[in-house]
Design a protein around this motif. Structure first.
Motif, PDB file in Angstrom:
ATOM      1  N   ASP A 119       0.813  -1.222   0.000  1.00 48.67           N
ATOM      2  CA  ASP A 119       0.000   0.000   0.000  1.00 48.67           C
ATOM      3  C   ASP A 119       0.844   1.268   0.000  1.00 48.67           C
ATOM      4  OD1 ASP A 119      -2.325  -1.643   0.325  1.00 48.67           O
ATOM      5  OD2 ASP A 119      -1.874  -1.777   2.459  1.00 48.67           O
ATOM      6  N   TYR A 120       2.088   1.167   0.439  1.00 49.33           N
ATOM      7  CA  TYR A 120       3.019   2.298   0.501  1.00 49.33           C
ATOM      8  C   TYR A 120       4.429   1.732   0.562  1.00 49.33           C
ATOM      9  CZ  TYR A 120       4.359   1.540   5.361  1.00 49.33           C
ATOM     10  OH  TYR A 120       4.897   1.026   6.509  1.00 49.33           O
ATOM     11  N   LEU A 121       5.442   2.610   0.565  1.00 47.12           N
ATOM     12  CA  LEU A 121       6.838   2.163   0.643  1.00 47.12           C
ATOM     13  C   LEU A 121       7.508   2.791   1.858  1.00 47.12           C
ATOM     14  CD1 LEU A 121       7.754   2.467  -3.144  1.00 47.12           C
ATOM     15  CD2 LEU A 121       7.303   0.358  -1.859  1.00 47.12           C
ATOM     16  N   LEU A 122       7.993   1.954   2.752  1.00 47.64           N
ATOM     17  CA  LEU A 122       8.657   2.415   3.970  1.00 47.64           C
ATOM     18  C   LEU A 122      10.106   2.750   3.672  1.00 47.64           C
ATOM     19  CD1 LEU A 122       8.452   2.774   7.105  1.00 47.64           C
ATOM     20  CD2 LEU A 122       9.275   0.408   7.281  1.00 47.64           C
ATOM     21  N   CYS A 123      10.547   3.940   4.128  1.00 51.48           N
ATOM     22  CA  CYS A 123      11.923   4.397   3.926  1.00 51.48           C
ATOM     23  C   CYS A 123      12.482   4.869   5.263  1.00 51.48           C
ATOM     24  CB  CYS A 123      11.975   5.530   2.917  1.00 51.48           C
ATOM     25  SG  CYS A 123      11.372   5.099   1.273  1.00 51.48           S
ATOM     26  N   LEU A 124      13.596   4.298   5.670  1.00 52.47           N
ATOM     27  CA  LEU A 124      14.188   4.635   6.965  1.00 52.47           C
ATOM     28  C   LEU A 124      15.471   5.444   6.834  1.00 52.47           C
ATOM     29  CD1 LEU A 124      13.671   1.212   8.793  1.00 52.47           C
ATOM     30  CD2 LEU A 124      12.144   3.204   8.733  1.00 52.47           C
ATOM     31  N   THR A 125      16.085   5.433   5.666  1.00 48.93           N
ATOM     32  CA  THR A 125      17.349   6.123   5.452  1.00 48.93           C
ATOM     33  C   THR A 125      17.291   6.911   4.151  1.00 48.93           C
ATOM     34  OG1 THR A 125      18.335   4.305   4.166  1.00 48.93           O
ATOM     35  CG2 THR A 125      18.555   4.197   6.580  1.00 48.93           C
ATOM     36  N   PRO A 126      18.222   7.853   3.940  1.00 53.91           N
ATOM     37  CA  PRO A 126      18.274   8.544   2.645  1.00 53.91           C
ATOM     38  C   PRO A 126      18.409   7.573   1.482  1.00 53.91           C
ATOM     39  CG  PRO A 126      19.637   9.689   4.251  1.00 53.91           C
ATOM     40  CD  PRO A 126      19.185   8.413   4.909  1.00 53.91           C
ATOM     41  N   GLU A 127      19.200   6.541   1.689  1.00 52.64           N
ATOM     42  CA  GLU A 127      19.400   5.552   0.622  1.00 52.64           C
ATOM     43  C   GLU A 127      18.105   4.827   0.272  1.00 52.64           C
ATOM     44  OE1 GLU A 127      22.990   6.887   2.250  1.00 52.64           O
ATOM     45  OE2 GLU A 127      21.356   5.870   3.348  1.00 52.64           O
ATOM     46  N   ASP A 128      17.254   4.614   1.276  1.00 46.56           N
ATOM     47  CA  ASP A 128      15.964   3.972   1.014  1.00 46.56           C
ATOM     48  C   ASP A 128      15.110   4.823   0.079  1.00 46.56           C
ATOM     49  OD1 ASP A 128      16.535   1.802   2.614  1.00 46.56           O
ATOM     50  OD2 ASP A 128      15.460   2.569   4.367  1.00 46.56           O
ATOM     51  N   TYR A 129      15.064   6.143   0.337  1.00 50.24           N
ATOM     52  CA  TYR A 129      14.269   7.032  -0.518  1.00 50.24           C
ATOM     53  C   TYR A 129      14.798   7.018  -1.953  1.00 50.24           C
ATOM     54  CZ  TYR A 129      11.733   8.939   3.474  1.00 50.24           C
ATOM     55  OH  TYR A 129      10.929   9.084   4.580  1.00 50.24           O
ATOM     56  N   ILE A 130      16.112   7.078  -2.087  1.00 54.91           N
ATOM     57  CA  ILE A 130      16.719   7.065  -3.420  1.00 54.91           C
ATOM     58  C   ILE A 130      16.398   5.757  -4.136  1.00 54.91           C
ATOM     59  CG2 ILE A 130      18.914   7.055  -4.664  1.00 54.91           C
ATOM     60  CD1 ILE A 130      19.996   8.850  -2.334  1.00 54.91           C
ATOM     61  N   GLU A 131      16.575   4.653  -3.435  1.00 54.90           N
ATOM     62  CA  GLU A 131      16.326   3.332  -4.031  1.00 54.90           C
ATOM     63  C   GLU A 131      14.870   3.188  -4.468  1.00 54.90           C
ATOM     64  OE1 GLU A 131      16.049  -1.346  -2.630  1.00 54.90           O
ATOM     65  OE2 GLU A 131      17.158   0.082  -1.374  1.00 54.90           O
ATOM     66  N   LYS A 132      13.933   3.604  -3.601  1.00 56.37           N
ATOM     67  CA  LYS A 132      12.513   3.415  -3.909  1.00 56.37           C
ATOM     68  C   LYS A 132      12.061   4.350  -5.036  1.00 56.37           C
ATOM     69  CE  LYS A 132      12.196   0.210  -0.879  1.00 56.37           C
ATOM     70  NZ  LYS A 132      11.596   0.357   0.431  1.00 56.37           N
ATOM     71  N   ILE A 133      12.577   5.548  -5.078  1.00 63.68           N
ATOM     72  CA  ILE A 133      12.241   6.461  -6.180  1.00 63.68           C
ATOM     73  C   ILE A 133      12.731   5.879  -7.503  1.00 63.68           C
ATOM     74  CG2 ILE A 133      12.785   8.712  -7.202  1.00 63.68           C
ATOM     75  CD1 ILE A 133      12.719   9.836  -4.301  1.00 63.68           C
ATOM     76  N   ARG A 134      13.970   5.389  -7.520  1.00 59.83           N
ATOM     77  CA  ARG A 134      14.517   4.780  -8.741  1.00 59.83           C
ATOM     78  C   ARG A 134      13.714   3.543  -9.140  1.00 59.83           C
ATOM     79  NH1 ARG A 134      16.652   9.094 -10.701  1.00 59.83           N
ATOM     80  NH2 ARG A 134      18.696   9.704  -9.878  1.00 59.83           N
ATOM     81  N   LEU A 135      13.288   2.784  -8.143  1.00 57.50           N
ATOM     82  CA  LEU A 135      12.521   1.575  -8.420  1.00 57.50           C
ATOM     83  C   LEU A 135      11.179   1.929  -9.059  1.00 57.50           C
ATOM     84  CD1 LEU A 135      12.488  -1.492  -8.138  1.00 57.50           C
ATOM     85  CD2 LEU A 135      11.504  -1.200  -5.854  1.00 57.50           C
ATOM     86  N   LEU A 136      10.507   2.946  -8.545  1.00 55.55           N
ATOM     87  CA  LEU A 136       9.231   3.376  -9.118  1.00 55.55           C
ATOM     88  C   LEU A 136       9.409   3.910 -10.539  1.00 55.55           C
ATOM     89  CD1 LEU A 136       7.506   5.173  -6.098  1.00 55.55           C
ATOM     90  CD2 LEU A 136       6.877   2.961  -7.088  1.00 55.55           C
TER      91      LEU A 136
END
Length: 279
Positions: free
Chosen positions: A224-241
């Motif tokens: 339903d959403y994407l959990l991000c705990l670190t800056p790297e998580d946000y970068i990874e999930k944005i690239r994945l989308l």
């Protein structure tokens, strides 16, 4: 409604001594103060805020004890109050009322645009955006970041640039909700349900957020959403989308379905009226 009003309970009782009293804890304010305390690195300021926290927590809990009914907007806050010795017979949960954008249509997505949405004079919002700019946007040169919300502070405005747009208040949020890749909500403070997250989900906007942003919203990570705990998580999930249309579409569909199933304003209103009738 809101802790600031609930704290006036003794004055209100003097005017209406024979009334029943209902308080809506939109968020548990002492939790928000505690988070500010945890984020403070200055020892002197920290000591001052510790005293403020202890005093405010006592005031808030005492005011709640004077009510006939306490409405929380999520089970997490309900549990927190009971853990702090609030009479559980007085505490009920009614889902927060929110503005639905289920009619927005996400058909033409700009995979290089993302946004944040909230009142930009509030520290928990503008400081979160500044954190995101300094820790994430510096590594996303191809991404345009729109910051939407009234009264942005000068500390935030200085980040305005070619790919970071501090928009302030906008008359119509529809085009950003319909065309952006996702909403980011890297919240570093605040308490209670984050209505901005629910509004995005109602429109089918994939939400990237942390534990503070999703607290009290019982959505499923990676569904339903994407959990991000670190800056790297946000970068990874944005690239994945950006790369994975199947994931982008499934998060969009699932987030909207989750909102529709869990946050029905009419059902919440019915429950609220039933609770009022019971006291």
């Amino acid at each position: 409604d809101w802790t600031q009003s609930i704290l006036l309970i003794d004055d209100i009782k003097k005017i209406y001594p024979n009334s029943k009293y209902v308080g809506i804890e939109v968020d548990v304010s002492f939790l928000g103060i505690y988070r500010k305390l945890c984020n403070n690195q200055n020892e002197i300021d920290c000591a001052v805020k510790q005293r403020k926290y202890n005093r405010f927590k006592k005031l808030e809990l005492n005011a709640l004890s004077r009510l006939n009914l306490i409405i929380c907007n999520n089970d997490k806050d309900n549990k927190l109050l009971i853990e702090n010795n609030v009479d559980k017979k007085k505490v009920e949960t009614v889902n927060v009322f929110s503005t639905s954008h289920i009619n927005f249509q996400r058909e033409k997505i700009d995979k290089n645009s993302i946004f944040f949405f909230g009142a930009m004079e509030r520290p928990e919002n503008y400081k979160s955006v500044i954190w995101f700019i300094n820790n994430v946007m510096c590594k996303l040169n191809d991404i345009t970041f729109y910051v939407i919300g009234g009264n942005p502070v000068d500390e935030l405005k200085k980040y305005n640039s070619d790919n970071i747009h501090i928009l302030g208040y906008v008359d119509d949020i529809k085009k950003y909700f319909e065309s952006s890749l996702c909403m980011v909500a890297p919240l570093i403070g605040g308490a209670g349900i984050k209505v901005k997250v629910l509004e995005a989900m109602s429109a089918g906007v994939p939400v990237l957020t942390n534990k503070i942003g999703i607290e009290g919203i019982y959505a499923q990570n990676n569904i339903d959403y994407l959990l991000c705990l670190t800056p790297e998580d946000y970068i990874e999930k944005i690239r994945l989308l950006q790369k994975d249309d199947k994931l982008l579409n499934s998060i969009s569909i699932n987030s909207r379905a989750f909102y529709c199933s869990e946050y029905d304003n009419a059902k919440s209103a019915e429950k609220f009226i039933e609770l009022l009738d019971s006291i």
